[in-house]
Motif scaffolding. Structure first.
Motif, PDB file in Angstrom:
ATOM      1  N   ALA A  11    -158.543  48.537   1.801  1.00  0.00           N
ATOM      2  CA  ALA A  11    -158.747  48.916   3.205  1.00  0.00           C
ATOM      3  C   ALA A  11    -157.489  48.723   4.036  1.00  0.00           C
ATOM      4  CB  ALA A  11    -159.914  48.121   3.789  1.00  0.00           C
ATOM      5  N   GLY A  12    -156.327  49.085   3.459  1.00  0.00           N
ATOM      6  CA  GLY A  12    -155.099  49.169   4.246  1.00  0.00           C
ATOM      7  C   GLY A  12    -155.057  50.525   4.938  1.00  0.00           C
ATOM      8  N   PRO A  13    -153.917  50.889   5.526  1.00  0.00           N
ATOM      9  CA  PRO A  13    -153.833  52.171   6.247  1.00  0.00           C
ATOM     10  C   PRO A  13    -154.192  53.380   5.379  1.00  0.00           C
ATOM     11  CG  PRO A  13    -151.936  50.797   6.784  1.00  0.00           C
ATOM     12  CD  PRO A  13    -152.678  50.085   5.686  1.00  0.00           C
ATOM     13  N   ALA A 109    -147.942  46.706  15.017  1.00  0.00           N
ATOM     14  CA  ALA A 109    -148.212  45.828  13.881  1.00  0.00           C
ATOM     15  C   ALA A 109    -149.234  46.496  12.969  1.00  0.00           C
ATOM     16  CB  ALA A 109    -148.746  44.485  14.375  1.00  0.00           C
ATOM     17  N   GLN A 110    -149.046  46.371  11.659  1.00  0.00           N
ATOM     18  CA  GLN A 110    -149.946  47.040  10.714  1.00  0.00           C
ATOM     19  C   GLN A 110    -151.393  46.581  10.906  1.00  0.00           C
ATOM     20  OE1 GLN A 110    -148.674  47.532   6.616  1.00  0.00           O
ATOM     21  NE2 GLN A 110    -150.750  47.223   5.892  1.00  0.00           N
ATOM     22  N   TRP A 111    -151.606  45.281  11.154  1.00  0.00           N
ATOM     23  CA  TRP A 111    -152.986  44.809  11.313  1.00  0.00           C
ATOM     24  C   TRP A 111    -153.641  45.426  12.544  1.00  0.00           C
ATOM     25  CZ3 TRP A 111    -153.927  42.277  15.844  1.00  0.00           C
ATOM     26  CH2 TRP A 111    -152.854  41.650  16.486  1.00  0.00           C
ATOM     27  N   ARG A 112    -152.834  45.729  13.565  1.00  0.00           N
ATOM     28  CA  ARG A 112    -153.379  46.357  14.787  1.00  0.00           C
ATOM     29  C   ARG A 112    -153.769  47.807  14.501  1.00  0.00           C
ATOM     30  NH1 ARG A 112    -155.919  47.385  18.176  1.00  0.00           N
ATOM     31  NH2 ARG A 112    -155.632  47.634  20.404  1.00  0.00           N
ATOM     32  N   LEU A 113    -152.909  48.519  13.767  1.00  0.00           N
ATOM     33  CA  LEU A 113    -153.219  49.898  13.372  1.00  0.00           C
ATOM     34  C   LEU A 113    -154.496  49.925  12.530  1.00  0.00           C
ATOM     35  CD1 LEU A 113    -152.531  52.920  13.034  1.00  0.00           C
ATOM     36  CD2 LEU A 113    -151.076  52.278  11.105  1.00  0.00           C
ATOM     37  N   GLU A 114    -154.607  48.970  11.592  1.00  0.00           N
ATOM     38  CA  GLU A 114    -155.801  48.913  10.738  1.00  0.00           C
ATOM     39  C   GLU A 114    -157.053  48.668  11.579  1.00  0.00           C
ATOM     40  OE1 GLU A 114    -154.865  45.918   7.858  1.00  0.00           O
ATOM     41  OE2 GLU A 114    -153.450  47.204   6.766  1.00  0.00           O
ATOM     42  N   GLY A 115    -156.940  47.824  12.611  1.00  0.00           N
ATOM     43  CA  GLY A 115    -158.093  47.559  13.480  1.00  0.00           C
ATOM     44  C   GLY A 115    -158.560  48.820  14.196  1.00  0.00           C
ATOM     45  N   ILE A 116    -157.602  49.628  14.660  1.00  0.00           N
ATOM     46  CA  ILE A 116    -157.941  50.882  15.345  1.00  0.00           C
ATOM     47  C   ILE A 116    -158.651  51.831  14.372  1.00  0.00           C
ATOM     48  CG2 ILE A 116    -156.909  52.970  16.371  1.00  0.00           C
ATOM     49  CD1 ILE A 116    -154.732  51.067  17.585  1.00  0.00           C
ATOM     50  N   LEU A 117    -158.148  51.913  13.138  1.00  0.00           N
ATOM     51  CA  LEU A 117    -158.772  52.797  12.139  1.00  0.00           C
ATOM     52  C   LEU A 117    -160.151  52.288  11.723  1.00  0.00           C
ATOM     53  CD1 LEU A 117    -155.591  53.588  10.010  1.00  0.00           C
ATOM     54  CD2 LEU A 117    -156.920  55.265  11.319  1.00  0.00           C
ATOM     55  N   ARG A 118    -160.305  50.946  11.615  1.00  0.00           N
ATOM     56  CA  ARG A 118    -161.638  50.396  11.278  1.00  0.00           C
ATOM     57  C   ARG A 118    -162.652  50.734  12.373  1.00  0.00           C
ATOM     58  NH1 ARG A 118    -158.826  45.927   9.418  1.00  0.00           N
ATOM     59  NH2 ARG A 118    -159.221  44.814  11.370  1.00  0.00           N
ATOM     60  N   ASP A 119    -162.217  50.669  13.634  1.00  0.00           N
ATOM     61  CA  ASP A 119    -163.122  51.020  14.744  1.00  0.00           C
ATOM     62  C   ASP A 119    -163.516  52.492  14.677  1.00  0.00           C
ATOM     63  OD1 ASP A 119    -162.944  48.437  15.645  1.00  0.00           O
ATOM     64  OD2 ASP A 119    -161.581  48.874  17.310  1.00  0.00           O
ATOM     65  N   ARG A 120    -162.551  53.348  14.389  1.00  0.00           N
ATOM     66  CA  ARG A 120    -162.846  54.784  14.275  1.00  0.00           C
ATOM     67  C   ARG A 120    -163.851  55.018  13.140  1.00  0.00           C
ATOM     68  NH1 ARG A 120    -162.776  60.130  16.022  1.00  0.00           N
ATOM     69  NH2 ARG A 120    -161.857  59.050  17.768  1.00  0.00           N
TER      70      ARG A 120
END
Length: 563
Positions: A11-13, A109-120
């Motif tokens: 569950a990375g980018p 930050a990669q973890w921030r990008l991942e959080g946005i994608l998890r929300d989507r």
């Protein structure tokens, strides 16, 4: 045991982009990750322009831009003194060129990008399942299915065993589980390449006392005996990405990173006292690793991102190549799962992305070499890693079997060829006059057929009759400013400034019957470009991707991107 259409491991980018793309197509998707909680790592400084286009298509680009910052000018030091400043983006036009909305990458930050994608992804009702480590994969063949998973006949599946908990079953599995991929190892796919034990960097997220360094610069100290780089982390008051050459023991071997070690490196290379570094976490050692899987598909299991290829860090190409792998694979897997396309469409994923990965390996290694060369001289820095090649906008697939149709005579003609990225262009909605762009027209999980010139009307009508509605294809007539738009179909656009005609090389012709038809794949690459009277090329191409249209079975609810 319940069967899911697609199981994504990791569950990375890369995995998250693929999951979002499949979920909005109505595919039943699960995404698992071995970590018990989303990992926070000090990694990846953000998407490049091509990845921003993909994130825009998925409906999250605005959020990514708001959560990050524009790339910063680099301030370079030697012997603790500033010696040069470089802004690799200063030469970019202040506003992007018409054919690309994004002219530079973005810091996040990669973890921030991942959080946005998890929300989507959660918006589609899909959540990452943490703490699920895959330890076994067994492929079961469907009726009449070849060993390579060809034909995708119903019944073919992969049985998945986890370290804990019940087993699972999926029609396809995609390994997006990083450089140490369990999926790749379980398939026995070799990961050829080299690890440079002597090319080592220590990394971490650190806090510096407020006000000790200018947060509008990426600071880079390159000395003969080592280096320290500090880049402000967007969205934080005092957070910085710390990268440095490691401390070494008496025999020259690199020492593991520690907060104390970071303070010593800071004091040694910069004019700051070690105590200014108040916190250090997410510490890791990075070794230059250049490796590639020899294939990206084994039957019903595919590899994407770092599971398929890892390269030198220079140019920031790792995460971006993975995001672009996912966007190439998502629509193909979606069409195969929906029964519109044959499973051999999946062979074009490796056919297109493996050469790109190989070239990216070379490009990243070359940028690393150029950077290492540059930093030997005072004033050299990481700007040596950034070239037009690292934007991702020039990547195309002209060699692909999906680029074979509808070749117009004379390859010298202006505009993109089959396989190239389809250019963006500002235009206006023909009905409302509202400003839009071609990439906005392309957005969402569909193939687009563009028609330029009056002669394209018949081909667009035929396409709409066969595949309109929920058939997975949208048509868009692009009117020149001078054309009569009476009776324009919904979705048509006006190329009021001529940017679309210029980008696609469909210059004005006096012949009222003239025109050009361009098929744009769901991943924004040109499939076919044909004269308007060559409806056959368009028909054959669409049949390969979408079946026969109206007579074909309808796919389960296509979820369009929430825009």
């Amino acid at each position: 045991m319940g069967m899911t259409d697609a199981l994504i491991v990791g569950a990375g980018p890369t995995g998250l982009v693929l999951a979002c793309d499949l979920a909005r197509r109505g595919v039943a998707v699960r995404i698992v990750d071995r970590s018990p909680a989303p990992p926070r790592t000090s990694r990846a400084k953000g998407p490049n322009p091509r990845s921003l286009e993909i994130l825009d298509d998925l409906g999250v680009a605005e959020e990514v831009l708001a959560a990050g910052s524009a790339p910063l000018p680099m301030l370079k030091y030697r012997d603790r003194r500033p010696v040069a400043e470089a802004d690799p983006w200063a030469d970019s036009a202040p506003s992007p060129s018409p054919d690309a909305r994004y002219d530079r990458g973005w810091l996040i930050a990669q973890w921030r990008l991942e959080g946005i994608l998890r929300d989507r992804l959660a918006g589609y009702g899909v959540r990452v399942e943490p703490g699920r480590e895959v330890v076994g994969l067994t492929q079961g063949r469907g009726e009449g299915e070849g060993a390579d998973g060809a034909d995708g006949g119903d019944g073919g599946h992969v049985d998945v065993t986890y370290a804990d908990g019940p087993a699972g079953r999926a029609r396809y599995v995609v390994g997006c589980d990083g450089a140490h991929s369990s999926v790749r190892k379980l398939l026995g796919i070799t990961f050829e390449g080299t690890t440079a034990e002597d090319q080592v960097m220590v990394c971490g997220d650190v806090d510096l006392a407020e006000g000790v360094l200018d947060r509008t610069r990426w600071h880079q100290w390159f000395d003969e005996d080592g280096a320290v780089m500090l880049c402000p982390i967007p969205g934080t008051q005092t957070g910085w990405w710390f990268q440095a050459g490691p401390e070494r023991d008496g025999r020259g071997r690199p020492l593991a990173p520690t907060a104390e070690g970071f303070r010593r490196l800071l004091a040694h290379h910069t004019a700051l006292p070690g105590r200014d570094l108040t916190r250090a976490e997410l510490l890791s050692t990075y070794r230059v690793n250049v490796r590639m899987a020899d294939r990206f598909r084994a039957g019903r299991v595919l590899l994407a991102g770092d599971a398929a290829h890892v390269h030198a860090i220079a140019g920031g190409l790792g995460m971006n190549t993975g995001i672009q792998d996912a966007f190439n694979l998502g629509w193909k897997l979606g069409l195969v799962l929906a029964g519109h396309a044959d499973a051999e469409l999946l062979d074009t994923y490796e056919e297109e992305r493996l050469p790109v990965a190989a070239r990216t390996l070379d490009l990243a290694s070359e940028r690393l070499r150029a950077t290492l060369e540059a930093i030997r001289r005072p004033g050299g820095g990481l700007d040596a890693a950034i070239t037009p090649d690292t934007t991702g906008l020039g990547v195309g697939y002209r060699w692909s079997s999906l680029a074979a149709g509808g070749r117009t005579p004379g390859a010298e003609q202006p505009g993109p060829r089959a396989g190239d990225r389809a250019p963006d262009a500002p235009c206006a909605d023909a009905a409302t006059g509202v400003e839009t762009r071609l990439h906005r027209v392309f957005a969402g999980p569909r193939t687009t057929v563009l028609g330029f010139g009056p002669g394209s009307a018949a081909a667009l009508r035929e396409t709409a009759d066969a595949y309109g509605g929920d058939g997975g294809v949208r048509v868009c007539r692009v009117y020149a400013a001078h054309e009569d738009r009476a009776g324009a179909e919904p979705g048509a656009v006006v190329d009021d400034a001529g940017h679309a005609a210029a980008a696609y090389g469909t210059g004005a012709s006096g012949d009222p019957g003239a025109g050009t038809v361009v098929v744009v794949r769901p991943d924004h690459h040109v499939g076919v470009r044909a004269p308007a009277d060559d409806a056959r090329s368009v028909r054959e191409y669409l049949r390969r991707l979408h079946g026969t249209g109206r007579s074909a079975e309808r796919s389960p609810g296509m979820v369009d991107a929430v825009r």
